[in-house]
Design an enzyme around this catalytic site. Structure first.
Site, mmCIF file in Angstrom:
data_model
loop_
_atom_site.group_PDB
_atom_site.id
_atom_site.type_symbol
_atom_site.label_atom_id
_atom_site.label_comp_id
_atom_site.label_asym_id
_atom_site.label_seq_id
_atom_site.Cartn_x
_atom_site.Cartn_y
_atom_site.Cartn_z
ATOM 1 N N SER A 115 0.808 -1.210 0.097
ATOM 2 C CA SER A 115 -0.113 -0.106 -0.031
ATOM 3 C C SER A 115 0.703 1.262 0.015
ATOM 4 O O SER A 115 2.054 1.001 0.208
ATOM 5 C CB SER A 115 -0.622 0.037 1.125
ATOM 6 O OG SER A 115 -0.111 0.208 2.508
ATOM 7 N N LYS A 116 0.108 2.438 -0.250
ATOM 8 C CA LYS A 116 0.901 3.512 -0.348
ATOM 9 C C LYS A 116 1.506 3.914 1.166
ATOM 10 O O LYS A 116 2.678 4.377 1.150
ATOM 11 C CB LYS A 116 -0.240 4.661 -0.347
ATOM 12 C CG LYS A 116 0.315 6.091 -0.293
ATOM 13 C CD LYS A 116 -0.921 7.147 -0.176
ATOM 14 C CE LYS A 116 -0.521 8.414 -0.249
ATOM 15 N NZ LYS A 116 0.099 8.988 1.058
ATOM 16 N N ARG A 117 1.008 3.466 2.274
ATOM 17 C CA ARG A 117 1.888 3.791 3.400
ATOM 18 C C ARG A 117 2.989 2.893 3.542
ATOM 19 O O ARG A 117 3.980 3.403 4.228
ATOM 20 C CB ARG A 117 0.848 3.167 4.399
ATOM 21 C CG ARG A 117 -0.264 3.925 4.900
ATOM 22 C CD ARG A 117 -1.204 3.549 6.029
ATOM 23 N NE ARG A 117 -1.865 4.616 6.607
ATOM 24 C CZ ARG A 117 -1.108 5.361 7.635
ATOM 25 N NH1 ARG A 117 -0.026 4.863 8.087
ATOM 26 N NH2 ARG A 117 -1.560 6.189 8.117
ATOM 27 N N GLY B 32 5.077 2.543 1.212
ATOM 28 C CA GLY B 32 6.244 3.238 0.577
ATOM 29 C C GLY B 32 6.683 4.442 1.541
ATOM 30 O O GLY B 32 7.958 4.554 1.786
#
Length: 519
Positions: free
Chosen positions: A269-271, A273
């Site tokens: 997920s974005k998190r 990264g």
RNA sequence: GGCCCGUUCGUCUAGGGGUUAGGACGUAUCCCUUUCACGGAUAAAACACGGGUUCGAUUCCCGUACGGGCUACCA
């Protein structure tokens, strides 16, 4: 290769414009693209924007920019048009009603008038009764407000009155649903475990399921290549094809393994990264709501060929030892049959390696832009030839073009600071002698090449009775202030005799003022 | 919880009834190098577990465990 599909395929990538394109989405697009190119088929971009609540401005442009940057643009889509448009589902809204009606007429679907509260109530009640998976199905629908239980007159009345309603698919009570997946083989579901999914929402928009199936049908899609998260709804889609009478033209399915978090568990997920400090989006994305910017592979210094090669190998491999594939080679080698079944952990180290490989093989001339940006930022002007030469010198040493400047800075700027600890350790009276002698040797020279620089320096050292290697590091310190950096002789050649002399003087002065004892 | 999918070195994977289980990334060591890298070499490192089937299972079947996905009028 015999296992390749040979007939031209029609495949689609169908993202919804809800934000930045996830890296997994890029891989899905890539696989679709590869199959299209390989078979001489068509790669279609369809925007699935049936949920106006989640629409994010700029997301569609982002998708296009990302596909363009990756070099995998669609053949048909909202931008390029095509014979099966429009390619934005919101603009196809008028098309779906007829198919919902067809389902209604054939008894495969029904109207439901339940409010959100009533649905919530039903689920709560069922949960309390110990039903493991409360859903709107062949049992519960008999207790709800729908056209299956309400008197015909009331249904008509409600419809005429304009009551809010949805259209649900009437899932058969007991039926084995079996379909073939190109990656997973035969997959079997029991219809009793499915619920009566909403096909048409109360706002008149179709849900993903209906729109997706109708559009794949209308757009004559032959292969649906999508993420594994869609596998649970595949039986529903199968049923839709069946009830609509389209089973004979139903596309082949291929459900891709998911890209997982590098550490713990779950989908990437974005998190992740943000947390681990690397990009999970192809391009940087600015959230129009919050204004927060999330970095992308492009901005992190990745070359698109490297990203593509890395992504292609996340869940697929050619079965050979070859690791480096150009897009064209991927087109040749790709096959759906060789896609793996299990989820793959995202390994940024491998991506870095790919980037290094592509960076090193790319011509320095084609990398100038990366150095130029930083040069401009630091107010330094340099000729094209100088920049190319600088890149030649530093290219082998870095993984990212964004690191060019850090490595090349000493080529353009004389040191302002010297590594105090190293200087104290390496500086000596002998070194000063060699430096002075080297400076003299340079006198009068306009330019100098690396080989000559090395020879001249060697002579200076030997003249002082020293092995060149003994004073090389000290010289590096004098010229750059640091203990590590570009090849010394190439650096001297690049900087030029006059400038080198200046740097030597500067270092001598610095040593005089800042070093305790120079004996 | 229910349904579905999956499980070979730390990671990506090759392989497949009998192999020294192969490669790549990463890690370590060595070589090259008057630095740091690059490059080269070497090393450590895997068939989740339990039952079958079989002369023989990492490979086939069944369980178990573990992991993942889905479980909305989101896609």
């Amino acid at each position: 290769m015999s296992d390749h599909a040979t007939a031209p395929v029609r495949v689609r990538f169908a993202p919804s414009p809800t934000g930045a394109l996830h890296i997994g989405g890029v891989r899905t697009a890539l696989y679709n693209y590869l199959l299209a190119r390989q078979t001489g088929g068509t790669f279609i971009l369809r925007i699935e924007d049936t949920d106006q609540n989640r629409f994010v401005p700029g997301a569609e442009e982002y998708i296009y920019e990302a596909l363009d940057w990756c070099g995998i643009p669609p053949d048909e889509g909202v931008r390029e048009g095509g014979p099966y448009g429009p390619y934005r589902q919101s603009e196809r809204k008028h098309l779906y009603g007829a198919y919902a009606q067809q389902l209604l007429d054939s008894g495969h679907a029904y109207y439901a008038f339940d409010t959100a509260e009533e649905l919530e109530e039903m689920r709560e009640r069922l949960t309390k009764e110990g039903v493991p998976n409360p859903q709107y199905n062949y049992v519960t629908r008999m207790y709800m407000k729908n056209s299956l239980v309400l008197p015909e007159t009331e249904v008509k009345e409600r419809l005429e009155r304009g009551d809010a309603y949805v259209i649900r698919l009437k899932i058969p009570r007991k039926e084995e649903i079996k379909f073939h997946d190109l990656i997973r083989g035969w997959v079997v579901f029991q219809s009793a475990n499915l619920d009566d999914k909403v096909l048409m929402k109360s706002d008149g928009m179709p849900t993903y399921h209906l729109a997706n199936v109708v559009d794949d049908y209308l757009m004559k899609i032959t292969h649906v290549i999508r993420g594994e998260e869609w596998l649970p709804s595949a039986p529903l889609h199968y049923l839709l094809y069946k009830c609509l009478g389209w089973l004979d033209v139903m596309p082949k399915f291929a459900h891709l393994p998911l890209i997982l978090k590098p550490d713990g568990n779950g989908k990437l997920s974005k998190r992740d990264g943000d947390k681990l400090g690397f990009a999970v989006f192809p391009l940087a994305f600015t959230d129009p709501e919050t204004g927060s910017v999330t970095s992308g592979f492009r901005e992190s210094g990745y070359l698109s060929e490297a990203l593509i090669n890395f992504l292609a190998f996340l869940g697929w491999n050619p079965g050979t030892q070859q690791e480096l594939f150009s897009l064209e080679e991927l087109v040749q080698a790709f096959s759906v049959e060789r896609i793996g079944k299990s989820g793959v952990k995202f390994d940024i180290a491998k991506a870095r390696w790919y980037n290094q490989q592509y960076l090193h093989q790319r011509a320095s001339e084609d990398l100038v832009q990366f150095l130029e940006q930083d040069l401009v930022r630091h107010g330094i002007s340099a000729t094209q030839a100088q920049m190319v030469e600088a890149i030649e010198i530093v290219k082998e040493k870095v993984n990212f073009p964004t690191d060019f400047w850090a490595e090349a800075e000493v080529l353009f700027i004389a040191p302002r600071h010297f590594d105090q600890a190293l200087m104290e350790q390496k500086w000596s009276a002998e070194l000063e002698v060699v430096l002075a002698s080297f400076k003299t040797a340079l006198q009068g020279l306009e330019t100098i090449d690396a080989t000559t620089a090395q020879q001249l320096f060697g002579a200076s050292a030997e003249g002082a009775g020293l092995k060149p290697g003994k004073v090389a590091l000290g010289t590096r310190l004098a010229l750059t202030g640091k203990g590590a950096g570009p090849d010394l002789w190439r650096l001297i050649s690049f900087v030029g005799p006059a400038q080198v002399a200046k740097r030597i003087d500067h270092a001598l002065e610095w040593a005089k003022a800042r070093l305790p004892r120079v004996g």
